[in-house]
Design an enzyme around this catalytic site. Structure first.
Site, PDB file in Angstrom:
ATOM      1  N   HIS A 159     -26.906   4.020  80.057  1.00 51.20           N
ATOM      2  CA  HIS A 159     -25.304   4.040  79.373  1.00 51.20           C
ATOM      3  C   HIS A 159     -25.064   3.266  81.600  1.00 51.20           C
ATOM      4  O   HIS A 159     -24.286   4.112  82.574  1.00 51.20           O
ATOM      5  CB  HIS A 159     -24.125   3.984  79.233  1.00 51.20           C
ATOM      6  CG  HIS A 159     -24.450   5.358  78.455  1.00 51.20           C
ATOM      7  ND1 HIS A 159     -24.570   4.610  77.304  1.00 51.20           N
ATOM      8  CD2 HIS A 159     -24.910   6.686  77.514  1.00 51.20           C
ATOM      9  CE1 HIS A 159     -24.561   4.907  75.932  1.00 51.20           C
ATOM     10  NE2 HIS A 159     -24.866   5.920  76.236  1.00 51.20           N
TER      11      HIS A 159
ATOM     12  N   ASP B  24     -26.710   0.065  77.650  1.00 54.63           N
ATOM     13  CA  ASP B  24     -25.724  -0.686  77.680  1.00 54.63           C
ATOM     14  C   ASP B  24     -25.627  -0.768  78.976  1.00 54.63           C
ATOM     15  O   ASP B  24     -25.855   0.335  79.577  1.00 54.63           O
ATOM     16  CB  ASP B  24     -24.450  -0.812  76.341  1.00 54.63           C
ATOM     17  CG  ASP B  24     -23.759   0.588  77.041  1.00 54.63           C
ATOM     18  OD1 ASP B  24     -23.787   1.842  77.479  1.00 54.63           O
ATOM     19  OD2 ASP B  24     -23.546   1.163  75.327  1.00 54.63           O
TER      20      ASP B  24
END
Length: 344
Positions: free
Chosen positions: A234, A265
């Protein structure tokens, strides 16, 4: 040649089945999942059950990716909402979809400090009380999905940023040995699933990833069945790219465990701009390339593939646009960058 003979020749060719074949259609572009398989890895996306009402979303999920992870459906609150009462409905829905689309499934997660049911968190426990509860939960869930998942994130987010143990109910009640116990218990009922420890902010080398490195090294020495390290991935543009991510992956691989990028992400402060999207695309490509260069990095999972269903805006207000597809399911520069690094 006379027109009569030309016509006769054409007729003979047609009769003999020698008519010119039409030009073949353009080959279908390979999907991310197919491109990753050329490298003996998977490329997948997480998903969640509310999204199963979105036909356009499901079409892309089922066609573009070779692996999926249920974002919430296998967590404790969903699978054991009451003591000893198990509900696998949501997880089974994801697994059935994956099977129908020939996708691998990562199981996520057996032991985590978050998203626990109230019956577990709203009382105090002794070690003698909690130990059988933890073992029963792990083994019931792992047994139910035996043969259906390739990996289990057995223990999720066990360390703080400074490398100390997170003060979860499991650590405070059972001590650090709960991690080895959890791995052994899961292995007892599903010896073929690869068992992982998984966390965020462990992309590069630092106190938190060091803690996992030393723990896994010790677990391996003790004969505990730990077989993988999950790097969630992340990232946020404002904090910089972990330049030593490949080196970090390789040192875990050198311990003899697999490495997987489990929840990738890359968010940004909104609004998204062409410049930010270009940087994001470069980061996605660099992260995927790092995995490609480490033989024991077995695959990459993005934490859902579209901004339409991203968890980021609800947790980080003012941030988002973190995924390779936009809210309309259209591919962004990041998608094309991933394709390019995979050889598409």
């Amino acid at each position: 040649m006379s027109r009569h003979l030309i016509a006769l020749s054409a007729a003979v060719c047609l009769a003999a089945g020698l008519a010119a074949a039409p030009a073949s259609a353009e080959p279908r572009p390979r999907t991310l999942g197919e491109l990753a398989r050329k490298h003996h890895k998977y490329f997948g996306s997480a998903t969640d059950n509310p999204e199963f009402t979105d036909a356009a979303y499901l079409k892309l999920l089922g066609s573009e990716f070779g692996q999926t992870t249920p974002g919430n459906a296998m967590k404790w609150y969903a699978t054991e909402p009451e003591p000893g009462v198990f509900d696998f409905t949501a997880g089974d829905e994801v697994v059935a979809f994956a099977k129908a689309h020939h996708q691998k499934v990562r199981g996520h997660t057996l032991v985590w400090h978050s998203q626990l049911p109230a019956w577990l968190t709203e009382r105090s426990w002794t070690a003698e009380e909690l130990r059988p509860v933890l073992k029963n939960h792990i083994q019931k869930v792992a047994r139910h999905y035996k043969g259906k998942v390739i990996h289990w994130d057995v223990v999720n987010e066990a360390f703080n940023e400074d490398g100390t143990y997170r003060e979860s109910v499991f650590y405070k009640t059972l001590g650090p040995g709960y991690i080895a116990d959890a791995l052994r218990w899961a292995h007892e009922v599903d010896p073929h699933a690869k068992l992982y420890l998984n966390d965020y902010n462990v992309d590069g080398i630092g106190p938190k990833s060091d803690a996992y490195y030393h723990l896994i090294k010790q677990l391996k020495a003790d004969g505990v069945p730990v077989e993988g390290f999950g790097i969630q991935g992340h990232l946020a543009l404002q904090y910089g790219f972990p330049a030593d991510v490949k080196q970090n992956m390789q040192r875990f691989a050198d311990l003899g465990v697999e490495v997987a990028v489990t929840e990738l992400d890359i968010r940004m402060n909104l609004p998204a701009t062409p410049e930010k999207l270009a940087t994001q695309a470069t980061w996605y490509a660099d992260y995927v390339e790092a995995c490609l260069k480490v033989r024991k990095c077995v695959g990459v999972t993005i934490w859902d593939y579209t901004d339409k269903y991203s968890w980021i805006p609800s947790v980080f207000p003012g941030e988002g646009a973190a995924l390779p597809y936009d809210e309309n399911l259209a591919p962004k520069p990041a998608y094309h960058a991933i394709r390019k690094v995979l050889g598409g």
